[in-house]
Design an enzyme around this catalytic site. Structure first.
Site, short mmCIF file in Angstrom:
data_model
loop_
_atom_site.label_atom_id
_atom_site.label_comp_id
_atom_site.label_asym_id
_atom_site.label_seq_id
_atom_site.Cartn_x
_atom_site.Cartn_y
_atom_site.Cartn_z
N GLY A 164 46.31 30.71 41.64
CA GLY A 164 46.64 29.62 42.57
C GLY A 164 47.67 30.00 43.62
N ARG A 292 36.35 32.08 34.10
CA ARG A 292 36.00 30.67 33.99
C ARG A 292 34.96 30.31 35.05
NH1 ARG A 292 38.53 29.48 38.84
NH2 ARG A 292 40.52 30.54 39.08
P1 ADP Z 1 45.45 34.02 43.03
O1 ADP Z 1 44.92 34.49 41.72
O2 ADP Z 1 46.88 33.55 42.96
O3 ADP Z 1 44.54 33.06 43.75
P2 ADP Z 1 44.43 36.42 44.33
O4 ADP Z 1 44.89 37.75 43.89
O5 ADP Z 1 43.08 35.95 43.86
O6 ADP Z 1 45.54 35.34 43.95
O7 ADP Z 1 44.46 36.36 45.90
C1 ADP Z 1 44.23 35.17 46.62
C2 ADP Z 1 44.07 35.48 48.09
O8 ADP Z 1 45.25 36.12 48.59
C3 ADP Z 1 42.94 36.46 48.43
O9 ADP Z 1 41.71 35.82 48.56
C4 ADP Z 1 43.42 37.02 49.77
O10 ADP Z 1 43.18 36.13 50.82
C5 ADP Z 1 44.92 37.11 49.55
N1 ADP Z 1 45.32 38.46 49.06
C6 ADP Z 1 45.57 38.79 47.77
N2 ADP Z 1 45.91 40.10 47.67
C7 ADP Z 1 45.86 40.60 48.93
C8 ADP Z 1 46.07 41.90 49.50
N3 ADP Z 1 46.47 42.94 48.75
N4 ADP Z 1 45.90 42.03 50.83
C9 ADP Z 1 45.53 41.00 51.60
N5 ADP Z 1 45.32 39.76 51.13
C10 ADP Z 1 45.47 39.54 49.81
#
Ligand code: ADP
Length: 448
Positions: A164, A292
């Site tokens: 999130g 999930r």
């Molecule tokens: P969460 O699990 O908190 O949702 P995520 O790791 O899935 O976090 O990342 C959510 C969003 O954050 C990704 O879809 C992307 O837009 C951005 N993001 C995450 N890591 C990176 C990265 N290393 N570089 C650029 N954008 C990132």
């Protein structure tokens, strides 16, 4: 097969699961918090049990209350939906110890993949490209600065137990890194009870492309193509589509195979999503695995014709997956717009309250997943998402045309929603061209 399923959730996802159960001839039990007594999920289920007060820790996260509800109603399985307890390995273990089937992956799957750092290492080990980052959890600011120098700014601090967007901070220099490091740790501790953070190189203007997988208990794993979830605000998805306008069939096969490989490596069972970032040069990087059902699962259902919730239930009951990879075909295009009770003119500020008129869109090619009805009240305690509109067309352009028409038809009064934002996007040249990155929403507001 089960005879009665308890849904440990609320809102649209609880309604979604109840609908699947009814079509499968399974009885359902809803659980609800006090402010949700009149909620649609509590009305639609065969039985409904109040599990506590408004605060999630007192109700939807209250494991003893949920297990008791399952026991007094004789439910033989629990579907956790998404959010709340859906990725809680401890909860899954308690269910199993009470002889109640948890509809989802094994506690081991959840433990391994719920920790982003461990998941990264697992992917790396089997040759799946990961975003350059710190090899381990970072304990001190000094260590963070050293690693950021190596990675080169910008970098992103991430909570290993994250989700999130919590505990995530983008940093462009040492000053920002030092000031964000402790806050990220504190935010992670408060949200997940685990302060572990690590660093990744922050990719400039990537796309978010994820692959849906299904795995049965006999080691048979398939992927159901990808979803493009690039349109985000503060790293939270707003619009999703399948197939992605950014990849061709060759890349599709490549990431599909990678996702299956990741799942095989962990002996994954049930539905899951392997998330990737795609850079401008067509390189894919593993991001994480969500153990999930995803909010955006309907776009995959529309283009594959496969009901993911029914598949989850069948797999959990021990049935074999009947689909071979070659038989899964992506047909047409689907788009999902998340309708949130938020004021888009005031920085997407949540706008809960009473809904006097709710008139959803309908007609060919439209699906609406929602728990809202005229006269209901959106409580301020939970997520602001109140509906998902999904359009399906024979190609992307038709899906957009149907979405535009649906958003025009949709009436939700008097609260503010994200509908005006979605209408704007559906008419935007870059969106129409499929030419966008994760900074799209930011750029859109700057250009206004
Ligand atoms: P969460 O699990 O908190 O949702 P995520 O790791 O899935 O976090 O990342 C959510 C969003 O954050 C990704 O879809 C992307 O837009 C951005 N993001 C995450 N890591 C990176 C990265 N290393 N570089 C650029 N954008 C990132």
């Amino acid at each position: 097969m089960f005879s009665k399923i308890l849904i440990a959730n609320r809102g649209e996802v609880a309604v979604r699961v109840i609908r699947a159960c009814k079509e499968m001839g399974l009885r359902t039990v809803a659980v609800y918090s006090e402010p949700d007594a009149q909620s649609l999920h509590a009305r639609l289920a065969d039985e409904a049990v109040c599990i506590g007060s408004s605060h999630p820790s007192e109700s939807y996260l209250n494991i003893p209350a949920i297990i008791s509800a399952a026991e007094i109603t004789d439910a033989d399985a629990i579907h956790p939906g998404y959010g709340f307890l859906a990725e809680n390995a401890h909860f899954a273990e308690i269910c199993e110890s009470c002889d109640i089937t948890f509809i989802g992956p094994s506690p081991e799957n959840m433990r391994l993949l719920g920790d982003k750092m461990t998941a990264r290492k697992t992917a790396e080990k089997v040759g799946i490209p990961v975003i350059p980052g710190s090899p381990n959890i970072i304990k001190t600011k000094e260590e963070a600065i050293k690693i950021a120098k190596k990675l080169k700014y910008p970098v992103i601090i991430k909570a290993s137990a994250g989700g999130g967007g919590k505990g995530m901070r983008v940093c462009h220099n040492d000053v920002r890194l030092v000031s964000s490091f402790m806050t990220a740790q504190q935010e992670a501790e408060a949200a997940f009870g685990n302060a572990d953070v690590y660093l990744e190189k922050y990719l400039e203007r990537p796309r978010h492309v994820e692959v849906q997988i299904l795995a049965d208990r006999f080691g048979h794993i398939v992927h159901l193509g990808e979803r493009d979830c690039t349109i985000q605000r503060r790293h939270q998805k707003l619009i999703e589509e399948s197939p992605s306008p950014a990849i061709d069939s060759k890349l599709r096969k490549k990431i599909g195979d990678m996702a299956v490989k990741a799942a095989k490596t962990c002996n994954y069972v049930n539905a899951g999503t392997v998330e990737f970032l795609l850079d401008r040069y067509g390189n894919f990087y593993f991001l994480e695995v969500n153990t999930r059902l995803q909010v955006e699962h309907p776009v995959t259902e529309m283009v594959t014709g496969i009901d993911l919730v029914k598949e989850q239930i069948k797999i959990a009951s021990g049935m074999k997956l009947l689909y071979k990879q070659d038989a899964i075909k992506i047909k047409g295009a689907a788009i999902e717009c998340r309708i949130n009770a938020e004021n888009t003119e005031k920085d997407f500020m949540p706008c809960p309250g009473k809904i006097d008129i709710y008139l959803p869109a309908g007609g060919p090619g439209v699906r609406v997943d929602s728990h809202v009805y005229s006269g209901c009240t959106i409580p301020p305690y939970y997520d602001s998402m109140i509906a998902k509109v999904i359009s399906y067309g024979k190609n992307r352009q038709e899906a957009i045309d149907i979405m535009k028409r649906s958003l025009d038809e949709f009436i939700i009064e008097p609260i503010k929603t994200t509908i005006p934002f979605h209408k704007h996007v559906m008419n935007d040249t870059l969106f129409l061209r499929g030419d966008f990155a994760t900074d799209y929403v930011e750029r859109l507001s700057l250009s206004e």
